[in-house]
Design a protein around this motif. Structure first.
Motif, PDB file in Angstrom:
ATOM      1  N   PHE A  41      21.760  22.426  -0.758  1.00 54.59           N
ATOM      2  CA  PHE A  41      21.019  22.489   0.499  1.00 54.59           C
ATOM      3  C   PHE A  41      19.724  23.265   0.334  1.00 54.59           C
ATOM      4  O   PHE A  41      19.542  24.029  -0.621  1.00 54.59           O
ATOM      5  N   LEU A 101      25.095  30.638   5.103  1.00 52.47           N
ATOM      6  CA  LEU A 101      23.960  30.544   6.026  1.00 52.47           C
ATOM      7  C   LEU A 101      23.947  31.687   7.033  1.00 52.47           C
ATOM      8  O   LEU A 101      22.873  32.165   7.425  1.00 52.47           O
ATOM      9  N   ARG A 122      28.980  27.812   6.001  1.00 52.58           N
ATOM     10  CA  ARG A 122      28.750  28.645   7.190  1.00 52.58           C
ATOM     11  C   ARG A 122      28.580  30.109   6.803  1.00 52.58           C
ATOM     12  O   ARG A 122      27.692  30.800   7.314  1.00 52.58           O
ATOM     13  N   LEU A 158      29.192  21.960  11.830  1.00 51.72           N
ATOM     14  CA  LEU A 158      28.235  22.908  11.270  1.00 51.72           C
ATOM     15  C   LEU A 158      27.147  23.250  12.286  1.00 51.72           C
ATOM     16  O   LEU A 158      26.765  24.410  12.437  1.00 51.72           O
ATOM     17  N   ARG A 159      26.662  22.243  12.998  1.00 52.68           N
ATOM     18  CA  ARG A 159      25.629  22.503  14.014  1.00 52.68           C
ATOM     19  C   ARG A 159      26.169  23.395  15.120  1.00 52.68           C
ATOM     20  O   ARG A 159      25.498  24.332  15.564  1.00 52.68           O
ATOM     21  N   VAL A 212      16.531  25.316   2.883  1.00 53.71           N
ATOM     22  CA  VAL A 212      16.183  25.848   4.201  1.00 53.71           C
ATOM     23  C   VAL A 212      14.684  26.110   4.241  1.00 53.71           C
ATOM     24  O   VAL A 212      14.051  26.374   3.215  1.00 53.71           O
ATOM     25  N   VAL A 221      17.679  23.302   8.137  1.00 54.68           N
ATOM     26  CA  VAL A 221      18.628  23.262   7.023  1.00 54.68           C
ATOM     27  C   VAL A 221      18.893  21.806   6.676  1.00 54.68           C
ATOM     28  O   VAL A 221      19.275  21.017   7.550  1.00 54.68           O
ATOM     29  N   VAL A 269      20.408  21.503  11.642  1.00 55.96           N
ATOM     30  CA  VAL A 269      21.224  21.337  10.437  1.00 55.96           C
ATOM     31  C   VAL A 269      21.455  19.846  10.252  1.00 55.96           C
ATOM     32  O   VAL A 269      22.115  19.209  11.073  1.00 55.96           O
ATOM     33  N   TRP A 303      18.657  29.382  12.725  1.00 56.73           N
ATOM     34  CA  TRP A 303      18.838  27.964  12.394  1.00 56.73           C
ATOM     35  C   TRP A 303      18.647  27.096  13.628  1.00 56.73           C
ATOM     36  O   TRP A 303      19.385  27.223  14.605  1.00 56.73           O
TER      37      TRP A 303
END
Length: 304
Positions: free
Chosen positions: A109, A221, A218, A30-31, A111, A82, A44, A41
């Motif tokens: 989640f 976001l 993904r 994800l990062r 943010v 995030v 994460v 972002w």
């Protein structure tokens, strides 16, 4: 050698892989996919369990919890953090409603955003939950192959057995000095027997072609980054950046007869005819007037 008596063996310990229908999120992937130079972002984080991701980020903004790398001086929570939880024990929705779901059964989640740093007037920040709703609904539809709609102001709807069901919700809260934390909860793989209430739904029950949470997150976001960038560049003018039109196009509340349950135990019944430039729902009442609603619980009424 004496044969082993399995009946006397201790019960096997459940691992994070014990439910193969619900694998854990891949934080490193994800990062790699979301954190980039010049992007929104910047961090994460994925935690196995917490009370509420919203509460955690709000607390970090006050300098009372969390990692120093996620905040600047004085506990100032930076934009673009995030925080994702595999499970939440004290998740909250609007009006302090509880949101409970099994571990790894959804997307949970929050943010951190700082629209004021980009010159967006505070009176336009009320668009943030609606903006997030557009990004969530579009991302789930694209990555999950499931029809979604929005119920004003912040519910994500899917269709299960021909009925509208709530599969997700959004909660925005002020955080520290000029920050806003926006939390999202979406039921992804919940089975019928796991639903907290009969009116709830999930992507799986709605016939999604994919319930893989990594691409779902993904997509959401990336959509949120795109819409937030457009809205911020327009100084929060939802009409100028196309957000007002996009929200109206995906809003299942418009064109319906609804009851708005307002603060002070007041109720208003009428047809939802528009979402105005301030993000308020405009009701055409039986008295022949159009009244904007900025806060309240909306109930979709059956025709007839």
């Amino acid at each position: 050698m004496t044969p082993r008596d399995d009946s006397e063996s201790p019960e096997p310990r459940r691992s994070r892989w014990s439910d193969l229908d619900r694998p854990p999120l891949n934080a490193a992937a994800l990062r790699r996919a979301l954190v980039r130079e010049g992007g929104l972002w910047r961090e994460v984080d994925v935690v196995q369990r917490t009370g509420s991701t919203n509460s955690d980020l709000v607390a970090r903004s006050a300098g009372s919890a969390g990692s120093a790398r996620l905040a600047g001086r004085g506990g100032r929570l930076e934009e673009g953090v995030v925080l994702v939880a595999e499970e939440q024990s004290a998740a909250r929705g609007r009006l302090d409603r509880k949101w409970m779901a099994p571990a790894r059964s959804g997307l949970f989640f929050s943010v951190s955003l700082r629209p004021g740093d980009a010159g967006v007037p505070m009176e336009r920040w009320g668009w943030l939950p609606l903006l997030t709703g557009v990004a969530v609904a579009a991302g789930l539809a694209r990555a999950g192959g499931v029809d979604t709609a929005l119920k004003w102001p912040n519910d994500v709807l899917v269709t299960v057995g021909g009925e509208e069901r709530k599969a997700g919700g959004i909660l925005a809260e002020a955080a520290g000095d000029g920050g806003v934390v926006v939390g999202v909860g979406v039921n992804v793989s919940l089975r019928a027997e796991e639903l907290p209430v009969p009116t709830a739904g999930s992507l799986a029950l709605a016939g999604a072609v994919s319930t893989d949470r990594d691409p779902l997150l993904r997509a959401v976001l990336r959509g949120l980054e795109d819409w937030y960038g457009r809205w911020r560049a327009a100084e929060g003018d939802a009409g100028a950046c196309g957000l007002q039109e996009a929200y109206a196009a995906g809003c299942a509340t418009l064109g319906r007869r609804v009851r708005a349950e307002l603060p002070g135990e007041r109720a208003l019944v009428g047809e939802a005819v528009a979402v105005d430039g301030d993000g308020r729902l405009v009701l055409a009442t039986e008295a022949g007037v159009q009244e904007p609603v900025g806060a309240g619980d909306i109930v979709h009424l059956r025709a007839g």
